[in-house]
Design a protein around this motif. Structure first.
Motif, PDB file in Angstrom:
ATOM      1  N   ASN A 186       8.858 -52.324 -29.661  1.00 11.72           N
ATOM      2  CA  ASN A 186       8.159 -51.516 -30.673  1.00 11.72           C
ATOM      3  C   ASN A 186       7.872 -50.123 -30.123  1.00 11.72           C
ATOM      4  O   ASN A 186       7.003 -49.944 -29.277  1.00 11.72           O
ATOM      5  N   PRO A 187       8.601 -49.112 -30.614  1.00 14.12           N
ATOM      6  CA  PRO A 187       8.434 -47.766 -30.055  1.00 14.12           C
ATOM      7  C   PRO A 187       7.024 -47.203 -30.246  1.00 14.12           C
ATOM      8  O   PRO A 187       6.662 -46.229 -29.578  1.00 14.12           O
ATOM      9  N   LYS A 188       6.235 -47.804 -31.122  1.00  9.05           N
ATOM     10  CA  LYS A 188       4.881 -47.294 -31.342  1.00  9.05           C
ATOM     11  C   LYS A 188       3.823 -48.044 -30.536  1.00  9.05           C
ATOM     12  O   LYS A 188       2.629 -47.767 -30.649  1.00  9.05           O
ATOM     13  N   ALA A 189       4.243 -49.006 -29.734  1.00 10.54           N
ATOM     14  CA  ALA A 189       3.276 -49.810 -28.972  1.00 10.54           C
ATOM     15  C   ALA A 189       2.746 -49.047 -27.767  1.00 10.54           C
ATOM     16  O   ALA A 189       3.447 -48.233 -27.163  1.00 10.54           O
ATOM     17  N   GLN A 190       1.490 -49.332 -27.417  1.00 10.52           N
ATOM     18  CA  GLN A 190       0.873 -48.717 -26.232  1.00 10.52           C
ATOM     19  C   GLN A 190       1.598 -49.145 -24.955  1.00 10.52           C
ATOM     20  O   GLN A 190       1.879 -48.332 -24.089  1.00 10.52           O
ATOM     21  N   PHE A 191       1.844 -50.452 -24.831  1.00 14.93           N
ATOM     22  CA  PHE A 191       2.550 -50.976 -23.657  1.00 14.93           C
ATOM     23  C   PHE A 191       3.926 -51.467 -24.102  1.00 14.93           C
ATOM     24  O   PHE A 191       4.018 -52.391 -24.895  1.00 14.93           O
ATOM     25  N   GLN A 192       4.957 -50.841 -23.565  1.00 13.18           N
ATOM     26  CA  GLN A 192       6.312 -51.245 -23.951  1.00 13.18           C
ATOM     27  C   GLN A 192       7.028 -51.853 -22.763  1.00 13.18           C
ATOM     28  O   GLN A 192       8.146 -51.493 -22.447  1.00 13.18           O
ATOM     29  N   MET A 193       6.306 -52.750 -22.074  1.00 12.34           N
ATOM     30  CA  MET A 193       6.973 -53.401 -20.935  1.00 12.34           C
ATOM     31  C   MET A 193       6.782 -54.911 -21.008  1.00 12.34           C
ATOM     32  O   MET A 193       5.736 -55.402 -21.414  1.00 12.34           O
ATOM     33  N   LYS A 194       7.864 -55.600 -20.591  1.00 11.17           N
ATOM     34  CA  LYS A 194       7.798 -57.058 -20.517  1.00 11.17           C
ATOM     35  C   LYS A 194       6.979 -57.447 -19.296  1.00 11.17           C
ATOM     36  O   LYS A 194       7.008 -56.736 -18.282  1.00 11.17           O
ATOM     37  N   ILE A 195       6.303 -58.562 -19.373  1.00 10.72           N
ATOM     38  CA  ILE A 195       5.565 -59.079 -18.222  1.00 10.72           C
ATOM     39  C   ILE A 195       5.891 -60.558 -18.058  1.00 10.72           C
ATOM     40  O   ILE A 195       6.511 -61.158 -18.947  1.00 10.72           O
ATOM     41  N   THR A 196       5.468 -61.125 -16.937  1.00 11.54           N
ATOM     42  CA  THR A 196       5.720 -62.546 -16.685  1.00 11.54           C
ATOM     43  C   THR A 196       4.375 -63.281 -16.593  1.00 11.54           C
ATOM     44  O   THR A 196       3.314 -62.651 -16.536  1.00 11.54           O
ATOM     45  N   GLN A 197       4.462 -64.595 -16.542  1.00 13.31           N
ATOM     46  CA  GLN A 197       3.256 -65.413 -16.334  1.00 13.31           C
ATOM     47  C   GLN A 197       2.532 -64.955 -15.065  1.00 13.31           C
ATOM     48  O   GLN A 197       1.305 -64.894 -15.036  1.00 13.31           O
ATOM     49  N   ASP A 198       3.321 -64.620 -14.011  1.00 12.02           N
ATOM     50  CA  ASP A 198       2.703 -64.199 -12.739  1.00 12.02           C
ATOM     51  C   ASP A 198       1.904 -62.916 -12.921  1.00 12.02           C
ATOM     52  O   ASP A 198       0.853 -62.740 -12.303  1.00 12.02           O
ATOM     53  N   THR A 199       2.422 -61.992 -13.757  1.00 12.03           N
ATOM     54  CA  THR A 199       1.677 -60.743 -14.006  1.00 12.03           C
ATOM     55  C   THR A 199       0.294 -61.079 -14.557  1.00 12.03           C
ATOM     56  O   THR A 199      -0.717 -60.515 -14.134  1.00 12.03           O
ATOM     57  N   VAL A 200       0.258 -61.977 -15.507  1.00 15.09           N
ATOM     58  CA  VAL A 200      -1.003 -62.287 -16.186  1.00 15.09           C
ATOM     59  C   VAL A 200      -1.936 -63.069 -15.257  1.00 15.09           C
ATOM     60  O   VAL A 200      -3.114 -62.709 -15.093  1.00 15.09           O
ATOM     61  N   LEU A 201      -1.377 -64.097 -14.636  1.00 15.47           N
ATOM     62  CA  LEU A 201      -2.231 -64.985 -13.827  1.00 15.47           C
ATOM     63  C   LEU A 201      -2.681 -64.317 -12.530  1.00 15.47           C
ATOM     64  O   LEU A 201      -3.740 -64.647 -11.994  1.00 15.47           O
ATOM     65  N   GLY A 202      -1.902 -63.335 -12.063  1.00 16.77           N
ATOM     66  CA  GLY A 202      -2.261 -62.671 -10.810  1.00 16.77           C
ATOM     67  C   GLY A 202      -3.061 -61.398 -11.005  1.00 16.77           C
ATOM     68  O   GLY A 202      -3.404 -60.721 -10.026  1.00 16.77           O
ATOM     69  N   ALA A 203      -3.342 -61.040 -12.249  1.00 15.37           N
ATOM     70  CA  ALA A 203      -4.021 -59.761 -12.509  1.00 15.37           C
ATOM     71  C   ALA A 203      -5.507 -59.845 -12.168  1.00 15.37           C
ATOM     72  O   ALA A 203      -6.078 -60.940 -12.078  1.00 15.37           O
ATOM     73  N   VAL A 204      -6.097 -58.663 -11.987  1.00 18.10           N
ATOM     74  CA  VAL A 204      -7.525 -58.586 -11.704  1.00 18.10           C
ATOM     75  C   VAL A 204      -8.300 -59.323 -12.808  1.00 18.10           C
ATOM     76  O   VAL A 204      -7.927 -59.289 -13.978  1.00 18.10           O
ATOM     77  N   ARG A 205      -9.342 -60.052 -12.396  1.00 20.72           N
ATOM     78  CA  ARG A 205     -10.147 -60.828 -13.343  1.00 20.72           C
ATOM     79  C   ARG A 205     -11.117 -59.905 -14.082  1.00 20.72           C
ATOM     80  O   ARG A 205     -11.695 -59.005 -13.477  1.00 20.72           O
ATOM     81  N   VAL A 206     -11.305 -60.141 -15.371  1.00 19.11           N
ATOM     82  CA  VAL A 206     -12.259 -59.344 -16.164  1.00 19.11           C
ATOM     83  C   VAL A 206     -13.490 -60.203 -16.453  1.00 19.11           C
ATOM     84  O   VAL A 206     -14.619 -59.806 -16.174  1.00 19.11           O
ATOM     85  N   PRO A 247     -12.194 -67.136 -17.909  1.00 25.46           N
ATOM     86  CA  PRO A 247     -10.849 -67.186 -17.329  1.00 25.46           C
ATOM     87  C   PRO A 247      -9.941 -66.026 -17.764  1.00 25.46           C
ATOM     88  O   PRO A 247      -8.723 -66.147 -17.636  1.00 25.46           O
ATOM     89  N   LEU A 248     -10.501 -64.945 -18.269  1.00 29.54           N
ATOM     90  CA  LEU A 248      -9.654 -63.862 -18.783  1.00 29.54           C
ATOM     91  C   LEU A 248      -9.446 -62.780 -17.732  1.00 29.54           C
ATOM     92  O   LEU A 248     -10.413 -62.269 -17.147  1.00 29.54           O
ATOM     93  N   GLY A 249      -8.181 -62.431 -17.509  1.00 27.89           N
ATOM     94  CA  GLY A 249      -7.844 -61.331 -16.611  1.00 27.89           C
ATOM     95  C   GLY A 249      -7.438 -60.112 -17.423  1.00 27.89           C
ATOM     96  O   GLY A 249      -7.461 -60.124 -18.662  1.00 27.89           O
ATOM     97  N   LEU A 250      -7.015 -59.064 -16.713  1.00 26.83           N
ATOM     98  CA  LEU A 250      -6.664 -57.798 -17.375  1.00 26.83           C
ATOM     99  C   LEU A 250      -5.668 -58.004 -18.506  1.00 26.83           C
ATOM    100  O   LEU A 250      -5.812 -57.453 -19.590  1.00 26.83           O
ATOM    101  N   PHE A 251      -4.646 -58.830 -18.258  1.00 25.35           N
ATOM    102  CA  PHE A 251      -3.574 -58.986 -19.251  1.00 25.35           C
ATOM    103  C   PHE A 251      -3.916 -59.996 -20.346  1.00 25.35           C
ATOM    104  O   PHE A 251      -3.107 -60.227 -21.240  1.00 25.35           O
ATOM    105  N   ASP A 252      -5.102 -60.598 -20.280  1.00 22.38           N
ATOM    106  CA  ASP A 252      -5.580 -61.408 -21.411  1.00 22.38           C
ATOM    107  C   ASP A 252      -6.321 -60.542 -22.425  1.00 22.38           C
ATOM    108  O   ASP A 252      -6.728 -61.033 -23.478  1.00 22.38           O
TER     109      ASP A 252
END
Ligand code: COA
Length: 386
Positions: free
Chosen positions: A177-197, A200-205
């Motif tokens: 989506n050319p209008k999206a803020q984030f136009q990058m694919k991520i993996t489960q590791d990106t989400v599960l390894g991200a800084v915690r907010v 159980p929610l991290g940055l990518f949640d």
């Protein structure tokens, strides 16, 4: 009541748009929408504009007059609508009612928010929660949704991997989506390894802090037919409210206003969850997409997380959800999000969604937009005449 059609859509790119003032955001989306509709400005009789907080985010209120003036619509009937993150959905409902009632033929439904202008977004957003009982005790929105996530995990066995898959899927869609803020694919590791907010929610949640605007133009179906437009009809509209404080709810693993708004919309449309070909669901946090999908009847309670893991809600799945990238990846300029959902579904229904267009063109679509932690919710059901 008259049948109502969506005859034009427009939105800005979503993101951190430091150089674009609030009024320019709205004017850009309105101009794109009117061009898409092929309708001159002079024909627009009325506008409803969702905005959660011009005052706190950018120090500007009296928004409806200012925004319509700047968009070249000076003098029309214009109303700002506020229902926290459901402001866009509520504005759409008001515009739909004005056309359905026979009062006006061309009504603009818009939404705008500028959240990155220096104000403390976490503080501003928290004004949509219960100040006395929640916010004064230190709760933020990620904290409230973390409580919902913990309750859902405890009750149904939902796992961090299931939450993460919602983010992975929505980023995959947003990458198209050319209008999206984030136009990058991520993996489960990106989400599960991200800084915690907020566990159980991290940055990518979390959905991000976003600037942006979106508009749609509504007209009676009969008028739309004369204009030769593809007919995307609003066939169902439901709106429901609830306590805004979580402690007043019986079950933290549910969001009843979503279920009730959906029930009302399905009843009006004469369709059920199985008839929905594509949906934009309010994924302000990954857990929200899971709970809301269950409230909308797409999955049994406790089963939406597994459905995400199984690919059922992916672009090529049986029940595609958030083809736009959702709030998670497209971005969440709170007052605009509900209108941007309608933009995406209209594009999907008319075969104009570009790289993310569903292979089997959808016929019936559902948009669900939610305020706060579920204190308000709108559901709209759209159908394209084929
Ligand atoms: N998802 C993925 N990446 C994100 C992100 C998100 N939600 N939010 C920020 N980022 C990225 C930024 O792009 C930036 O990346 P870079 O270093 O590569 O440029 C980095 O993380 C830091 O960004 P920053 O703006 O400093 O993040 P932050 O720590 O101030 O904010 C959150 C992160 C999660 C706290 C914020 O996005 C947030 O509050 N989200 C929830 C919004 C909300 O509650 N909405 C209402 C829902 S009801």
């Amino acid at each position: 009541m008259r049948e109502v059609a969506i005859i034009g859509v427009g939105m800005t790119k979503f993101g951190e748009l430091w150089d674009t003032p609030l009024r320019d955001l709205f004017a850009t989306a309105a101009a794109e929408c009117l061009e898409d509709a092929g309708v001159e400005r002079e024909k627009v009789q009325s506008a409803y504009i969702g905005c959660m907080s011009g005052g706190l985010f950018v120090g500007q209120e009296h928004l409806a007059s200012m925004l319509t003036d700047y968009a070249g619509l000076k003098g029309i009937s214009a109303t700002r609508v506020e229902s926290a993150c459901a402001s866009g959905g509520a504005a759409f409902r008001a515009a739909w009612m004005e056309v359905a009632s026979g009062m006006s033929d061309f009504v603009l439904a818009g939404g705008v928010e500028k959240m990155n202008d220096g104000a403390d977004a976490t503080y501003c957003l928290a004004t949509a929660a219960d100040q006395e009982y929640e916010v004064y005790n230190g709760v933020t929105f990620p904290g409230l949704y973390a409580m919902i996530a913990n309750a859902h995990m405890e009750k149904y066995g939902t796992t961090p991997q299931m939450l993460a898959q919602v983010a992975v899927k929505n980023h995959a869609n947003g990458a198209l989506n050319p209008k999206a803020q984030f136009q990058m694919k991520i993996t489960q590791d990106t989400v599960l390894g991200a800084v915690r907010v907020a566990e159980p929610l991290g940055l990518f949640d979390c959905s991000p802090v976003t600037d942006g605007a979106a508009c749609v133009l509504l007209a009676p179906v009969e008028v739309a037919k004369k204009l030769g437009k593809p007919i995307v009809k609003v066939i169902g509209a439901g709106h429901a409210t609830d306590t805004i404080a979580l402690h007043d709810r019986e079950d933290l693993a549910a969001i009843p206003a979503v279920g009730e708004a959906a029930r009302r919309a399905y009843e009006m449309a004469g369709v059920g969850p199985d008839d929905i070909d594509v949906a934009e669901v309010h994924d302000c946090f990954t857990i929200a997409e899971i709970v809301c999908s269950e409230e909308l009847g797409f999955f049994e309670r406790g089963k939406a997380g597994q459905a995400a893991l199984d690919g059922v809600t992916a672009l090529d799945g049986a029940k595609p959800i958030n083809t736009s990238g959702g709030l998670k990846s497209k971005g969440h300029p709170v007052g605009a999000s509900g209108i941007a959902q309608i933009c995406e579904l209209t594009l999907q229904l008319t075969g104009r969604a570009g790289e993310r267009q569903l292979k089997k063109k959808p016929r019936i679509a559902l948009a669900q937009n939610m305020g706060g932690s579920g204190g308000s919710c709108t559901v709209h059901i759209l159908e394209v005449e084929q």
